[in-house]
Design a protein around this motif. Structure first.
Motif, PDB file in Angstrom:
ATOM      1  N   PRO A 284      23.940   6.350  27.087  1.00  0.00           N
ATOM      2  CA  PRO A 284      24.899   7.686  26.780  1.00  0.00           C
ATOM      3  C   PRO A 284      26.011   7.308  25.923  1.00  0.00           C
ATOM      4  CG  PRO A 284      24.449   7.202  28.958  1.00  0.00           C
ATOM      5  CD  PRO A 284      23.890   5.810  28.504  1.00  0.00           C
ATOM      6  N   ILE A 285      26.294   8.277  25.188  1.00  0.00           N
ATOM      7  CA  ILE A 285      27.474   8.382  24.121  1.00  0.00           C
ATOM      8  C   ILE A 285      29.074   8.759  24.877  1.00  0.00           C
ATOM      9  CG2 ILE A 285      28.542   9.821  22.347  1.00  0.00           C
ATOM     10  CD1 ILE A 285      26.041   9.669  20.900  1.00  0.00           C
ATOM     11  N   GLU A 286      29.862   7.885  24.893  1.00  0.00           N
ATOM     12  CA  GLU A 286      30.970   8.390  25.237  1.00  0.00           C
ATOM     13  C   GLU A 286      32.330   8.629  23.971  1.00  0.00           C
ATOM     14  OE1 GLU A 286      34.622   6.892  28.432  1.00  0.00           O
ATOM     15  OE2 GLU A 286      33.072   5.788  27.649  1.00  0.00           O
ATOM     16  N   VAL A 287      33.215   9.674  24.245  1.00  0.00           N
ATOM     17  CA  VAL A 287      34.092   9.938  23.226  1.00  0.00           C
ATOM     18  C   VAL A 287      35.545   9.601  23.802  1.00  0.00           C
ATOM     19  CG1 VAL A 287      35.351  11.471  21.791  1.00  0.00           C
ATOM     20  CG2 VAL A 287      32.788  11.825  22.243  1.00  0.00           C
ATOM     21  N   ARG A 288      36.081   8.569  23.282  1.00  0.00           N
ATOM     22  CA  ARG A 288      37.309   7.869  23.889  1.00  0.00           C
ATOM     23  C   ARG A 288      38.041   7.281  22.661  1.00  0.00           C
ATOM     24  NH1 ARG A 288      36.838   2.432  23.644  1.00  0.00           N
ATOM     25  NH2 ARG A 288      34.452   1.481  23.580  1.00  0.00           N
ATOM     26  N   LEU A 289      39.379   6.960  23.157  1.00  0.00           N
ATOM     27  CA  LEU A 289      40.156   6.117  22.332  1.00  0.00           C
ATOM     28  C   LEU A 289      39.980   4.791  22.374  1.00  0.00           C
ATOM     29  CD1 LEU A 289      43.623   7.653  23.259  1.00  0.00           C
ATOM     30  CD2 LEU A 289      42.515   8.156  21.210  1.00  0.00           C
ATOM     31  N   ALA A 290      40.038   4.032  21.121  1.00  0.00           N
ATOM     32  CA  ALA A 290      39.784   2.735  20.923  1.00  0.00           C
ATOM     33  C   ALA A 290      40.740   1.682  21.883  1.00  0.00           C
ATOM     34  CB  ALA A 290      39.865   2.197  19.602  1.00  0.00           C
ATOM     35  N   ARG A 291      39.967   0.627  22.161  1.00  0.00           N
ATOM     36  CA  ARG A 291      40.737  -0.387  22.986  1.00  0.00           C
ATOM     37  C   ARG A 291      41.197  -1.487  22.262  1.00  0.00           C
ATOM     38  NH1 ARG A 291      35.690   0.240  26.653  1.00  0.00           N
ATOM     39  NH2 ARG A 291      36.358   2.032  28.104  1.00  0.00           N
ATOM     40  N   SER A 292      42.108  -2.207  22.597  1.00  0.00           N
ATOM     41  CA  SER A 292      42.737  -3.260  21.755  1.00  0.00           C
ATOM     42  C   SER A 292      41.977  -4.454  21.429  1.00  0.00           C
ATOM     43  CB  SER A 292      43.861  -3.789  22.413  1.00  0.00           C
ATOM     44  OG  SER A 292      45.070  -2.920  22.715  1.00  0.00           O
ATOM     45  N   GLY A 293      41.501  -4.789  20.397  1.00  0.00           N
ATOM     46  CA  GLY A 293      40.657  -5.810  20.021  1.00  0.00           C
ATOM     47  C   GLY A 293      39.321  -5.256  19.473  1.00  0.00           C
TER      48      GLY A 293
END
Length: 837
Positions: A284-293
């Motif tokens: 599945p696809i998820e739209v989210r903010l990036a995580r550090s690294g």
């Protein structure tokens, strides 16, 4: 945005006979910036027709493969016989339908076609490629047309769209909707009062749900997300000529059908799309903010480190797209992809704008997202794309689709119906505001009295939020030219202010002294302060920080004029102007103690209240006006008359004195130390008190030779000198203007040479002479400085010319001598000076 007029006419019934330049003028009248009207194909002429390749003879014995073709061009050649043409392309075979330029034709760039002998054969024309016809960039071979394109000999102009008028529009940040044919067509319909056919008015087929699974982590970053799939796509299917031509007109290079479809819908509707190879997605696809690294290798083969502010599209393998910016390399659609997923979304504008700047990736998608895309468009755009894949590439559109809708409806805004008339000063007829607002897509409800309108802006106009925004829409559509030009009445007896006259006088004075005025951007960074060798606690490092700087390396407002001047000097020297004298008159920005970090933004529909005004004024920095100058190279040029004279610290001081003279005050120099000047070659500049001819306590600036490390940091010429003075302080110290006294009596001149220690400044000696000479002294001028054996080691001789004059009589020699002796006595008392024998 490049807009082909023929494409525009599909959605709006423009008046018959309307030229592209007339259309441009109409769009300009409502606020669109049409920069140019390109008449594509205007230089093409002569017979360009369709031809059927009947025979191909391979010619041998040459360095490259060459073919001699017999091409049927119908009766276009006047004989009906096949045309013999030499061609080096290999991407066609016998029976292919091609484009032929016959002798007498002229191709783009003035390339004339004629019969000529080449490779041992007579070539009677040219089989044309897309590049040679000016259609689009394609060096893979000649244009091979579909079998049903037409009969041999048919004219190719209309079929290929060889001639087209294209408007080049510079879209301002508040009008993102104009970055599409749809948006410009709507504007054109409003200009000419004709119907508009919305290309986004598409029947949505299929069933919501059952599409490729997707979730949105936060509606603040993505309010709407759509996925539509298509299977069985033919990867070998080519984009039709009309699509390639339209893309080329809008400045997009045709690539492949799947990619061309997404670009076509982008240009048509203004909705960015992305196509994935479904077989490369993992879960599945998820739209989210990036995580550090987290990292992602994008389509440009660059591995990018992601920021927590980046919006990402992810699957089980991790990030696959930087939303609204660029896709990932692993899931890109290829020339063998048969199963396609089309993504359309509405992402947060500010996130996309920051990410595009952070990654230095300005794409067609990011340009639209950061300006605001129609929030209701994703489903229609994705449907349009998969329908084109089915129509042109044989794909089967999935019945189910994914539609995540986390959007909120826009609230109506109350507006006074008379506001447009009140703002513009034009008495518009009743109902004008309602009619014009509906033309731009607003839903308008009138109150019973008709005095108030409740206006709901359309989804494609995120810039409409305030009553004045709606008033502007009415005013621009009614025509800015209708607003009367009524210049204000100037009260009698007024002219330039004293400050304006002083600034003009200073500019003329410095220009007359050989300086050239420049204007610098007021933005600096800590690197510029480091280059000036400012101490960590130097007050000039305390600068106002911009909320949205143009350049991340220069986020501060200047506290000194020198950085901009020094950089301008470096550019001039780098371009061969080694002898330069530059000056600038401008503001510096000094933060107030206790000021808030951000200035409040008061509403625009009314004047600010006293409290709001006070809060704004408290946040505004102090902005004193300064004058600065830099000199490098020769101050007096060399030539046949002899050697030149290099600029020295004395020239910097003299430039400051010229500022004072032009402003009506006198400046005196005293030795000082201050960055960025060289210790021992720096002077502090003070205003002379006009009442007692002494140096008052008003320090107005500094001048001298720059420190060698500053010169090295900025890359300046050796021994560069500079000055900077505060013009506001000079203006404040200026005595009331009066007519100068002109005496008809002669002056008496006396020369005196005084010997003092090297440590004694000449300015101190001059001030002592002035104070001791009395009221008869008119001027003091230093005309010679001598050091050597005759005055002894550690000593110097200063020779002054003293000029005396009385207003009511001719001075006697005895009176002038007595005044001179008194001046010498004062100098001896205050500086230890002795008369030189």
């Amino acid at each position: 945005m490049r807009v082909p007029v023929s494409w525009l006419r599909e959605y709006v019934d423009l008046p018959a006979g309307l030229t592209a330049r007339d259309l441009a003028a109409g769009l300009i009248s409502v606020g669109l910036e049409v920069e140019t009207v390109d008449e594509i194909g205007a230089d093409i002429a002569g017979p360009i027709v369709l031809g059927r390749v009947r025979e191909i003879e391979e010619l041998t014995g040459f360095k490259k493969p060459v073919r001699y073709c017999r091409v049927d061009v119908g009766t276009a050649n006047g004989s009906g016989e096949p045309q013999g043409i030499v061609c080096g392309a290999r991407n066609f075979s016998e029976g292919a339908l091609v484009v032929v330029a016959l002798p007498g034709a002229t191709l783009p760039g003035g390339f004339a076609i004629s019969a000529r002998t080449t490779y041992g054969r007579v070539s009677e024309g040219m089989i044309c490629s897309a590049t040679e016809l000016g259609l689009w960039e394609d060096h893979t071979g000649i244009v091979v047309l579909p079998e049903d394109a037409g009969e041999p000999g048919a004219d190719a102009y209309d079929l290929l769209g060889l001639r087209e008028d294209v408007l080049d529009i510079a879209v301002t940040p508040d009008r993102g909707y104009a970055l599409s044919i749809r948006g410009v067509a709507r504007e054109a319909a409003a200009v000419y009062g004709v119907p508009f056919r919305d290309p986004a008015d598409i029947e949505i087929t299929g069933t919501p749900g059952g599409g490729y699974p997707a979730t949105v982590a936060d509606p603040a970053i993505c309010s709407r997300y759509v996925l539509r799939g298509a299977t069985g796509f033919d990867p070998d299917a080519e984009s039709p000529l009309w699509m390639k031509r339209r893309l080329a007109h809008t400045g997009v290079r045709p690539i492949s059908l799947a990619v061309d479809v997404t670009n076509y819908v982008l240009m048509e509707l203004g909705q960015p799309l992305h196509a994935w190879d479904r077989d490369k997605l993992r879960g599945p696809i998820e739209v989210r903010l990036a995580r550090s690294g987290e990292q992602l290798e994008t389509l440009d083969h660059v591995k990018r480190t992601l920021d927590p502010d980046d919006i990402l599209i992810t699957d089980e393998s991790g990030p696959i797209n930087i939303a609204g910016i660029m896709g990932g390399l692993e899931t890109e659609i290829s020339l063998t992809s048969t199963n396609v997923i089309i993504e359309a979304a509405h992402f947060a504008e500010t996130h996309i704008a920051r990410a595009a700047r952070r990654h230095q990736l300005s794409s067609e998608s990011s340009r639209r997202f950061e300006r605001g895309v129609d929030s209701e468009l994703p489903l229609a755009a994705a449907t349009r794309a998969v329908n084109l894949l089915a129509e042109l590439g044989g794909a089967i559109v999935d019945n189910g689709y994914t539609h995540v809708d986390r959007s909120t409806p826009r609230e109506p805004v109350a507006i006074d119906a008379a506001l447009p008339a009140r703002v513009s000063g034009v008495d518009y007829p009743a109902g004008t505001a309602v009619r014009r607002l509906r033309e731009v897509g607003c839903a308008v409800t009138e109150a019973e009295s008709g005095a108030t309108l409740h206006v709901t802006p359309p989804s494609w106009r995120p810039d409409l939020t305030d009553p004045n925004d709606f008033a502007e829409e009415v005013i621009r559509l009614e025509g800015y030219s209708e607003i009367p030009s009524i210049p204000p009445v100037v009260p009698a007896g007024r002219g330039l202010t004293i400050g304006q006259r002083i600034r003009r006088a200073v500019g003329r004075g410095l220009a007359g002294a050989g300086f050239v005025e420049v204007l610098s951007y007021p933005f600096v960074g800590q690197a510029q302060f480091d280059g000036l060798r400012l101490a960590a606690d130097d007050e000039r490092r305390n600068a106002v920080r911009l909320a949205n700087p143009l350049n991340d390396d220069e986020p501060l407002l200047r506290t000194t004029l020198l950085p901009g001047l020094l950089r301008t000097l470096v550019r001039n020297v780098g371009r061969g102007f080694s002898d330069a004298a530059l000056f600038e008159i401008g503001l510096v920005y000094l933060p107030k103690a206790g000021a808030p970090e951000r200035a409040p933004i008061p509403p625009v529909h009314r004047g600010p209240s006293p409290d709001e005004r006070a809060s704004v004024e408290a946040a505004i920095p102090d902005q004193p006006r300064r004058v600065a100058a830099v000199l490098a190279g020769e101050r007096d040029p060399s030539g046949w008359w002899g050697k030149g004279r290099p600029a020295t610290w004395a020239d910097a001081i003299e430039a400051a004195r010229e500022v004072g003279y032009s402003a009506g005050v006198e400046l005196r120099a005293r030795a000082a130390e201050r960055a960025p000047w060289h210790p021992g070659r720096c002077a502090a500049l003070y205003v002379v008190n006009n009442t007692d001819d002494s140096v008052s306590g008003t320090l107005v600036g500094y001048a001298g030779e720059l420190h060698p490390r500053v010169i090295s940091a900025y890359g300046l010429p050796a021994r560069t000198v500079a000055m900077e003075v505060e013009l506001d302080l000079i203006e404040g110290a200026r005595a009331p203007a009066g007519a100068p006294e002109v005496s008809g009596l002669p002056a008496a001149a006396q020369d005196v040479a005084l010997v003092v220690d090297n440590s004694v400044p000449a300015a101190d000696v001059e001030e002592a002479l002035r104070s001791g000479a009395g009221d008869l002294l008119e001027s003091v001028r230093l005309f010679d400085v001598y050091t050597g054996e005759q005055v002894g080691e550690g000593r110097k001789s200063l020779a002054y010319n003293l000029r005396f004059r009385a207003s009511d009589r001719t001075l006697t020699t005895e009176e002038a001598t007595a005044a001179r002796d008194a001046a010498v006595a004062a100098a001896a008392s205050r500086t230890g000076a002795t008369l030189r024998g």
